[in-house]
Design an enzyme around this catalytic site. Structure first.
Site, PDB file in Angstrom:
ATOM      1  N   HIS A  41      71.345 -52.340  64.068  1.00 57.00           N
ATOM      2  CA  HIS A  41      71.975 -52.377  65.392  1.00 57.00           C
ATOM      3  C   HIS A  41      72.206 -50.986  65.972  1.00 57.00           C
ATOM      4  CE1 HIS A  41      75.875 -51.980  63.111  1.00 57.00           C
ATOM      5  NE2 HIS A  41      76.248 -51.344  64.194  1.00 57.00           N
TER       6      HIS A  41
ATOM      7  N   ASP B 226      70.572 -56.443  58.980  1.00 55.65           N
ATOM      8  CA  ASP B 226      71.040 -55.266  59.692  1.00 55.65           C
ATOM      9  C   ASP B 226      70.754 -53.974  58.919  1.00 55.65           C
ATOM     10  OD1 ASP B 226      72.217 -53.754  61.656  1.00 55.65           O
ATOM     11  OD2 ASP B 226      74.278 -54.290  61.158  1.00 55.65           O
TER      12      ASP B 226
ATOM     13  N   GLN C 178      84.684 -48.075  64.246  1.00 51.21           N
ATOM     14  CA  GLN C 178      83.643 -47.688  65.185  1.00 51.21           C
ATOM     15  C   GLN C 178      83.192 -46.249  64.917  1.00 51.21           C
ATOM     16  OE1 GLN C 178      86.126 -50.042  66.417  1.00 51.21           O
ATOM     17  NE2 GLN C 178      84.343 -51.309  65.981  1.00 51.21           N
ATOM     18  N   GLY C 179      81.892 -46.064  64.871  1.00 47.10           N
ATOM     19  CA  GLY C 179      81.327 -44.764  64.538  1.00 47.10           C
ATOM     20  C   GLY C 179      80.873 -44.659  63.102  1.00 47.10           C
ATOM     21  N   ASP C 180      81.223 -45.656  62.290  1.00 46.39           N
ATOM     22  CA  ASP C 180      80.785 -45.672  60.889  1.00 46.39           C
ATOM     23  C   ASP C 180      79.557 -46.549  60.670  1.00 46.39           C
ATOM     24  OD1 ASP C 180      82.752 -43.945  59.765  1.00 46.39           O
ATOM     25  OD2 ASP C 180      84.231 -45.557  59.884  1.00 46.39           O
ATOM     26  N   SER C 181      79.133 -47.294  61.691  1.00 45.63           N
ATOM     27  CA  SER C 181      77.960 -48.154  61.578  1.00 45.63           C
ATOM     28  C   SER C 181      76.789 -47.421  60.930  1.00 45.63           C
ATOM     29  CB  SER C 181      77.512 -48.633  62.966  1.00 45.63           C
ATOM     30  OG  SER C 181      78.225 -49.754  63.389  1.00 45.63           O
TER      31      SER C 181
END
Length: 270
Positions: free
Chosen positions: A80, A125, A214-217
């Protein structure tokens, strides 16, 4: 509604503006991956600052995601985080530092992206980003090839938000999270059947307080494997908010896709 853990540009703008003593607004959003970061907090979703060189395989990607160095020229991340398979020279990978402002950081552009075949936002993913030049001075992170290491206590690390809805951090932080079984994670108290047991693995505390955000994906979840070496068991994928009670992080289960990842890596030249 479950949300991906990719950092939005508005969150980066908020942190940047705070560092400059300004008030951020969506119209003034800085590009994702900006190097102008404010002072770090001392913990991020229950974590502590990582030491320089502690996790040399960690990668920061300019679209607001994390990753792990799979080989000297391939970064394993989340599907993603990328738009699709094909030539891509727009991504910058930052490696070799815990401080994204460090003058010793290594930066390398991408030249190709491979996204998991059949990815449609529901499972599968994972993706590989090929670097334009190999990085031979840093250790890589082996992936789990079976489910042996898919339980126990895991380490998560990254430059993601310190709080739900927050901005990217200047310094890499780390935390430990326990395995959560598929049956527990899919219970009505948690995700009510949203988790795909074959594709995904959950980790976190029922009480919340420690999590990726958020930002660790795309970043790795890993643990000690054979002979004390670290092995990657998960890829940061999604979660309902960050560190909420009864909402553990949901990660791509690397062991399930290990053969497909290895095959794709081989097709990209290793």
């Amino acid at each position: 509604m479950a949300r991906w853990r990719i950092l939005v540009s508005v969150a980066v703008a908020t942190l940047t503006a705070a560092a400059m003593g300004a008030t951020a607004s969506p119209a003034a959003a800085a590009p994702t991956g900006s190097d102008d970061f404010g002072a770090p907090t001392t913990n991020v979703v229950g974590g502590t600052r990582a030491a320089q060189g502690e996790f040399p395989f960690m990668v920061r990607l300019s679209m607001g995601c994390g990753g792990a160095l799979y080989s000297s020229k391939l970064v394993l991340t989340a599907a993603h985080c990328v738009n699709g398979t094909g030539t891509n020279t727009s991504i910058t990978a930052t490696l070799g530092v815990v401080d994204l402002n460090s003058s010793s950081k290594i930066t390398v552009k991408s030249n190709y992206v491979y996204r998991a075949p059949g990815y449609n936002g529901n499972g599968k993913d994972w993706a590989l980003i090929r670097l334009a030049s190999p990085v031979t001075t840093l250790a890589t992170l082996p992936i789990a090839t079976n489910s042996t290491y898919d339980t126990g206590t895991f380490t998560i690390a990254g430059w993601g938000a310190a709080t739900e809805g927050g901005g990217q951090q200047r310094y890499m932080l780390k935390a430990s999270v326990p395995f959560v079984s598929d049956s527990t994670c899919n219970s009505s108290a948690m995700y009510g059947g949203e988790v795909i047991p074959t594709d995904e693995i959950c980790a976190g505390y029922a009480a919340g307080g420690t999590d990726t955000c958020q930002g660790d994906s795309g970043g790795p979840m890993f643990r000690t494997g054979a002979n004390g070496a670290l092995v990657q068991v998960g890829i940061v994928s999604w979660g309902d908010g960050c560190a909420r009670r009864n909402k553990p992080g949901v990660y791509t289960q690397v062991s399930y896709f290990s053969s497909a990842i290895a095959s794709a890596a081989a097709s990209l030249g290793g």
